[in-house]
Motif scaffolding. Structure first.
Motif, PDB file in Angstrom:
ATOM      1  N   ALA A  90       0.840  -1.199   0.000  1.00 60.42           N
ATOM      2  CA  ALA A  90       0.000   0.000   0.000  1.00 60.42           C
ATOM      3  C   ALA A  90       0.876   1.251   0.000  1.00 60.42           C
ATOM      4  CB  ALA A  90      -0.906   0.012   1.220  1.00 60.42           C
ATOM      5  N   MET A  91       0.368   2.312  -0.568  1.00 59.80           N
ATOM      6  CA  MET A  91       1.120   3.562  -0.623  1.00 59.80           C
ATOM      7  C   MET A  91       1.403   4.086   0.786  1.00 59.80           C
ATOM      8  SD  MET A  91       2.666   5.846  -2.333  1.00 59.80           S
ATOM      9  CE  MET A  91       2.175   6.023  -4.012  1.00 59.80           C
ATOM     10  N   SER A  92       0.455   3.918   1.695  1.00 60.72           N
ATOM     11  CA  SER A  92       0.673   4.382   3.065  1.00 60.72           C
ATOM     12  C   SER A  92       1.810   3.618   3.732  1.00 60.72           C
ATOM     13  CB  SER A  92      -0.614   4.255   3.885  1.00 60.72           C
ATOM     14  OG  SER A  92      -1.056   2.919   3.893  1.00 60.72           O
ATOM     15  N   GLY A  93       1.982   2.358   3.373  1.00 56.48           N
ATOM     16  CA  GLY A  93       3.104   1.580   3.892  1.00 56.48           C
ATOM     17  C   GLY A  93       4.430   2.112   3.412  1.00 56.48           C
ATOM     18  N   GLU A  94       4.471   2.531   2.158  1.00 52.95           N
ATOM     19  CA  GLU A  94       5.704   3.108   1.610  1.00 52.95           C
ATOM     20  C   GLU A  94       6.045   4.427   2.301  1.00 52.95           C
ATOM     21  OE1 GLU A  94       7.603   1.525  -0.612  1.00 52.95           O
ATOM     22  OE2 GLU A  94       6.164  -0.129  -0.623  1.00 52.95           O
ATOM     23  N   ILE A  95       5.016   5.231   2.538  1.00 54.24           N
ATOM     24  CA  ILE A  95       5.235   6.520   3.207  1.00 54.24           C
ATOM     25  C   ILE A  95       5.697   6.295   4.641  1.00 54.24           C
ATOM     26  CG2 ILE A  95       4.060   8.595   4.049  1.00 54.24           C
ATOM     27  CD1 ILE A  95       2.331   8.424   1.477  1.00 54.24           C
ATOM     28  N   LEU A  96       5.053   5.348   5.332  1.00 58.17           N
ATOM     29  CA  LEU A  96       5.468   5.050   6.704  1.00 58.17           C
ATOM     30  C   LEU A  96       6.886   4.498   6.757  1.00 58.17           C
ATOM     31  CD1 LEU A  96       2.267   3.527   8.337  1.00 58.17           C
ATOM     32  CD2 LEU A  96       3.378   5.696   8.881  1.00 58.17           C
ATOM     33  N   SER A  97       7.273   3.762   5.741  1.00 59.57           N
ATOM     34  CA  SER A  97       8.640   3.251   5.676  1.00 59.57           C
ATOM     35  C   SER A  97       9.651   4.393   5.547  1.00 59.57           C
ATOM     36  CB  SER A  97       8.780   2.286   4.501  1.00 59.57           C
ATOM     37  OG  SER A  97      10.077   1.777   4.428  1.00 59.57           O
ATOM     38  N   LEU A  98       9.327   5.386   4.728  1.00 58.99           N
ATOM     39  CA  LEU A  98      10.200   6.557   4.603  1.00 58.99           C
ATOM     40  C   LEU A  98      10.241   7.366   5.897  1.00 58.99           C
ATOM     41  CD1 LEU A  98       9.278   7.773   1.012  1.00 58.99           C
ATOM     42  CD2 LEU A  98      11.402   6.692   1.753  1.00 58.99           C
ATOM     43  N   VAL A  99       9.097   7.479   6.564  1.00 55.81           N
ATOM     44  CA  VAL A  99       9.048   8.185   7.845  1.00 55.81           C
ATOM     45  C   VAL A  99       9.895   7.450   8.880  1.00 55.81           C
ATOM     46  CG1 VAL A  99       7.517   8.806   9.766  1.00 55.81           C
ATOM     47  CG2 VAL A  99       6.830   9.277   7.416  1.00 55.81           C
ATOM     48  N   LEU A 100       9.824   6.127   8.870  1.00 52.17           N
ATOM     49  CA  LEU A 100      10.630   5.330   9.794  1.00 52.17           C
ATOM     50  C   LEU A 100      12.125   5.543   9.552  1.00 52.17           C
ATOM     51  CD1 LEU A 100      10.879   3.202  12.019  1.00 52.17           C
ATOM     52  CD2 LEU A 100      10.611   1.446  10.269  1.00 52.17           C
ATOM     53  N   ALA A 101      12.514   5.582   8.283  1.00 51.06           N
ATOM     54  CA  ALA A 101      13.927   5.830   7.960  1.00 51.06           C
ATOM     55  C   ALA A 101      14.369   7.215   8.428  1.00 51.06           C
ATOM     56  CB  ALA A 101      14.143   5.675   6.458  1.00 51.06           C
ATOM     57  N   ALA A 102      13.526   8.212   8.236  1.00 55.32           N
ATOM     58  CA  ALA A 102      13.875   9.571   8.658  1.00 55.32           C
ATOM     59  C   ALA A 102      13.969   9.669  10.176  1.00 55.32           C
ATOM     60  CB  ALA A 102      12.839  10.562   8.129  1.00 55.32           C
ATOM     61  N   LEU A 103      13.027   9.063  10.886  1.00 52.96           N
ATOM     62  CA  LEU A 103      13.069   9.114  12.346  1.00 52.96           C
ATOM     63  C   LEU A 103      14.263   8.352  12.908  1.00 52.96           C
ATOM     64  CD1 LEU A 103       9.283   8.649  13.171  1.00 52.96           C
ATOM     65  CD2 LEU A 103      10.672  10.700  13.555  1.00 52.96           C
ATOM     66  N   THR A 104      14.599   7.237  12.276  1.00 53.30           N
ATOM     67  CA  THR A 104      15.767   6.480  12.716  1.00 53.30           C
ATOM     68  C   THR A 104      17.045   7.280  12.524  1.00 53.30           C
ATOM     69  OG1 THR A 104      14.636   4.424  12.163  1.00 53.30           O
ATOM     70  CG2 THR A 104      17.012   4.308  12.449  1.00 53.30           C
ATOM     71  N   SER A 105      17.162   7.948  11.388  1.00 47.54           N
ATOM     72  CA  SER A 105      18.362   8.758  11.162  1.00 47.54           C
ATOM     73  C   SER A 105      18.423   9.938  12.120  1.00 47.54           C
ATOM     74  CB  SER A 105      18.438   9.232   9.719  1.00 47.54           C
ATOM     75  OG  SER A 105      17.358  10.095   9.429  1.00 47.54           O
ATOM     76  N   LEU A 106      17.275  10.511  12.464  1.00 42.37           N
ATOM     77  CA  LEU A 106      17.241  11.595  13.437  1.00 42.37           C
ATOM     78  C   LEU A 106      17.654  11.102  14.822  1.00 42.37           C
ATOM     79  CD1 LEU A 106      16.546  14.562  13.953  1.00 42.37           C
ATOM     80  CD2 LEU A 106      14.197  13.832  14.397  1.00 42.37           C
TER      81      LEU A 106
END
Length: 54
Positions: free
Chosen positions: A28-44
């Protein structure tokens, strides 16, 4: 910076729980967006921890 690191880690755990619990359908598109959000939060969180270490 400690609070930034802590809040980013808590948010990343929340997003990961949403992704891996099955609440989002695979592909799902929302899964892809959440995956990108997870990557950004992890890097932060990693950047905050590195700033605390130096």
């Amino acid at each position: 910076m400690a609070m930034t690191c802590l809040s980013a880690a808590i948010a990343a755990i929340s997003v990961a729980a949403t992704l891996f619990s099955g609440a989002v359908a695979p592909g799902a598109m929302s899964g892809e967006i959440l995956s990108l959000v997870l990557a950004a939060l992890t890097s932060l969180a990693v950047a905050g921890a590195a700033a605390l270490d130096s």
